[in-house]
Design an enzyme around this catalytic site. Sequence first.
Site, PDB file in Angstrom:
ATOM      1  N   ASP A   1      -1.722   7.087   5.946  1.00 47.13           N
ATOM      2  CA  ASP A   1      -1.622   5.664   6.263  1.00 47.13           C
ATOM      3  C   ASP A   1      -2.586   5.350   7.413  1.00 47.13           C
ATOM      4  OD1 ASP A   1      -0.644   3.168   5.930  1.00 47.13           O
ATOM      5  OD2 ASP A   1       1.409   3.612   6.549  1.00 47.13           O
TER       6      ASP A   1
ATOM      7  N   THR B   1      -5.713  -1.192   6.641  1.00 47.59           N
ATOM      8  CA  THR B   1      -5.753  -2.644   6.774  1.00 47.59           C
ATOM      9  C   THR B   1      -7.149  -3.080   7.197  1.00 47.59           C
ATOM     10  OG1 THR B   1      -4.941  -2.315   9.018  1.00 47.59           O
ATOM     11  CG2 THR B   1      -3.317  -2.959   7.372  1.00 47.59           C
TER      12      THR B   1
ATOM     13  N   LYS C   1       0.826  -1.208   0.000  1.00 45.71           N
ATOM     14  CA  LYS C   1       0.000   0.000   0.000  1.00 45.71           C
ATOM     15  C   LYS C   1       0.864   1.264   0.000  1.00 45.71           C
ATOM     16  CE  LYS C   1      -2.236  -1.337   3.695  1.00 45.71           C
ATOM     17  NZ  LYS C   1      -1.599  -2.646   3.819  1.00 45.71           N
ATOM     18  N   THR C   2       1.817   1.326   0.930  1.00 48.81           N
ATOM     19  CA  THR C   2       2.690   2.501   0.989  1.00 48.81           C
ATOM     20  C   THR C   2       3.483   2.629  -0.313  1.00 48.81           C
ATOM     21  OG1 THR C   2       2.854   2.258   3.378  1.00 48.81           O
ATOM     22  CG2 THR C   2       4.552   3.594   2.322  1.00 48.81           C
TER      23      THR C   2
ATOM     24  N   ARG D   1       6.545  -8.230   1.915  1.00 51.61           N
ATOM     25  CA  ARG D   1       7.385  -7.789   3.029  1.00 51.61           C
ATOM     26  C   ARG D   1       7.988  -9.000   3.757  1.00 51.61           C
ATOM     27  NH1 ARG D   1       4.276  -4.456   6.616  1.00 51.61           N
ATOM     28  NH2 ARG D   1       5.097  -2.632   5.578  1.00 51.61           N
TER      29      ARG D   1
HETATM   30  N1  LIG Z   1       4.247  -5.581  -5.684  1.00 51.65           N
HETATM   31  C1  LIG Z   1       5.433  -5.481  -5.105  1.00 51.65           C
HETATM   32  N2  LIG Z   1       6.555  -5.685  -5.804  1.00 51.65           N
HETATM   33  C2  LIG Z   1       7.754  -5.627  -5.199  1.00 51.65           C
HETATM   34  N3  LIG Z   1       7.943  -5.348  -3.900  1.00 51.65           N
HETATM   35  C3  LIG Z   1       6.861  -5.125  -3.165  1.00 51.65           C
HETATM   36  C4  LIG Z   1       5.560  -5.170  -3.721  1.00 51.65           C
HETATM   37  N4  LIG Z   1       4.684  -4.904  -2.751  1.00 51.65           N
HETATM   38  C5  LIG Z   1       5.385  -4.694  -1.632  1.00 51.65           C
HETATM   39  N5  LIG Z   1       6.697  -4.832  -1.876  1.00 51.65           N
HETATM   40  C6  LIG Z   1       7.749  -4.716  -0.883  1.00 51.65           C
HETATM   41  O1  LIG Z   1       7.212  -5.102   0.363  1.00 51.65           O
HETATM   42  C7  LIG Z   1       7.557  -4.162   1.375  1.00 51.65           C
HETATM   43  C8  LIG Z   1       6.320  -3.732   2.100  1.00 51.65           C
HETATM   44  O2  LIG Z   1       5.465  -2.995   1.253  1.00 51.65           O
HETATM   45  P1  LIG Z   1       4.619  -1.758   1.803  1.00 51.65           P
HETATM   46  O3  LIG Z   1       5.362  -1.062   2.883  1.00 51.65           O
HETATM   47  O4  LIG Z   1       4.205  -0.958   0.636  1.00 51.65           O
HETATM   48  O5  LIG Z   1       3.363  -2.510   2.423  1.00 51.65           O
HETATM   49  P2  LIG Z   1       2.077  -1.892   3.121  1.00 51.65           P
HETATM   50  O6  LIG Z   1       0.911  -2.513   2.421  1.00 51.65           O
HETATM   51  O7  LIG Z   1       2.160  -0.406   3.129  1.00 51.65           O
HETATM   52  O8  LIG Z   1       2.150  -2.452   4.593  1.00 51.65           O
HETATM   53  P3  LIG Z   1       1.551  -1.807   5.968  1.00 51.65           P
HETATM   54  O9  LIG Z   1       0.073  -2.075   5.965  1.00 51.65           O
HETATM   55  O10 LIG Z   1       2.241  -2.575   7.040  1.00 51.65           O
HETATM   56  O11 LIG Z   1       1.895  -0.365   5.979  1.00 51.65           O
HETATM   57  C9  LIG Z   1       8.309  -3.039   0.676  1.00 51.65           C
HETATM   58  O12 LIG Z   1       9.656  -3.128   1.003  1.00 51.65           O
HETATM   59  C10 LIG Z   1       8.185  -3.289  -0.789  1.00 51.65           C
HETATM   60  O13 LIG Z   1       9.430  -3.161  -1.391  1.00 51.65           O
HETATM   61 MG   LIG Z   2       2.440   0.913   4.719  1.00 54.33          MG
END
Ligand SMILES: Nc1ncnc2c1ncn2[C@@H]1O[C@H](COP(=O)(O)OP(=O)(O)OP(=O)(O)O)[C@@H](O)[C@H]1O
Ligand SMILES: [Mg+2]
Length: 372
Positions: free
Chosen positions: A121, A170, A76-77, A229
């Site tokens: 977020d 989430t 997401k981030t 992640r």
């Molecule tokens: N589609 C993707 N391709 C490559 N790497 C990814 C992908 N999605 C996520 N990642 C990797 O996974 C890690 C976590 O992603 P991210 O922080 O965007 O998740 P999030 O959904 O924001 O999690 P949270 O809900 O905990 O904030 C990052 O380091 C990112 O590099």
């Molecule tokens: Mg995030």
Amino acid sequence: MSGDDTRRPGDELLQPEMMGSEAEVAFEGALRPKSLAEFVGQQRVRGQLQLLLDAATIQNRTPDHILLAGPPGLGKTTLAMIVAHESGRPLRLSSGPAIQHAGDLAAVLSSLVPGEVLFVDEIHRMARSAEELLYLAMEDFRIDIMVGKGAGATSIPLDLAPFTLVGATTRSGLLPNPLRDRFGFTAHLEFYDADELVQVLRRAAVMLELRIEESALIEIATRSRGTPRIANRLLRRVRDYALVHGGEATRAVVRSALELYDVDELGLDRLDRAVMLILLTRFNGGPVGLNTLAVSVGEESETIESVVEPFLVRIGLIVRTPRGRMATREGWEHFNMQPRNDIADQLTQKHRRAAGERAVSDGTEPLFDDEL
Ligand SMILES: Nc1ncnc2c1ncn2[C@@H]1O[C@H](COP(=O)(O)OP(=O)(O)OP(=O)(O)O)[C@@H](O)[C@H]1O
Ligand SMILES: [Mg+2]
């Protein structure tokens, strides 16, 4: 791993083992894909976002507000950053827990530059009063600022620069409808399949300068709970193991390393197993309410609901029924136990499929009101 002093707002949503050292956080940042083309998987969401951004470019306006929903670690981030990057706009980062008063949000909104992307977020954790301010801001790029108190209070309208709100959550089920409705597009992120995680891992291995066998990548991918992640984090543990024991990262090395770190063949970690074991042994496979389960393993129910449960449902070890959470036959068998009640058998194939599909299509939404 980190202690309480290093916790940030919102961190309680993560399992302790999800929160890494500073090096891991930095590594995660370095690994974030910068463009939609580099972003692995989520093909549907990528296509939808691309169209939204292209349309905005053609009409020379700010892209519509975007809500990104899904379990932690699915990107997401990363996608929020990509939206800003791809549309060539500055990005402002904020989070729900940091917005405790309408004034906090007014300060952020009134300082946005034209076209800025505002990322909030964990938007479901924003204060109610701020949510109400946000409705008007999202719709009309305007807020009303209250001046004074009591009978003499007046509201002064303030025009804002046009902006794009990107919210991440989430728990999209916790967002009030008026807020959800004001997003032009909601992206539901799905868990990744093993092939996609192999691609994520291959890229990370190059950045870590780690030589690793293809079969080893597959082994890590299948144990990563469908989550990039987690895949990246396990890769670092495997790298450490290979470093200390010398030699290349083979499949055998992966198995030993992941055994050491308590990750089983399905990718279940300590918390997943604790939840399953309590469900199976103390509650005879259920049905049992989510809060009861959470208290029994000493975790926040939010963590169980947004992190543990969507995965266990997705791989078919538990189902959510109107009477509570229940172990399936597969759930019992994964722990080498005989179903102790006949309910697991009564969960017909149809029921399981229906529950599984709904959970996959919307992993964060409760299927029914909680606690029975
Ligand atoms: N589609 C993707 N391709 C490559 N790497 C990814 C992908 N999605 C996520 N990642 C990797 O996974 C890690 C976590 O992603 P991210 O922080 O965007 O998740 P999030 O959904 O924001 O999690 P949270 O809900 O905990 O904030 C990052 O380091 C990112 O590099
Ligand atoms: Mg995030």
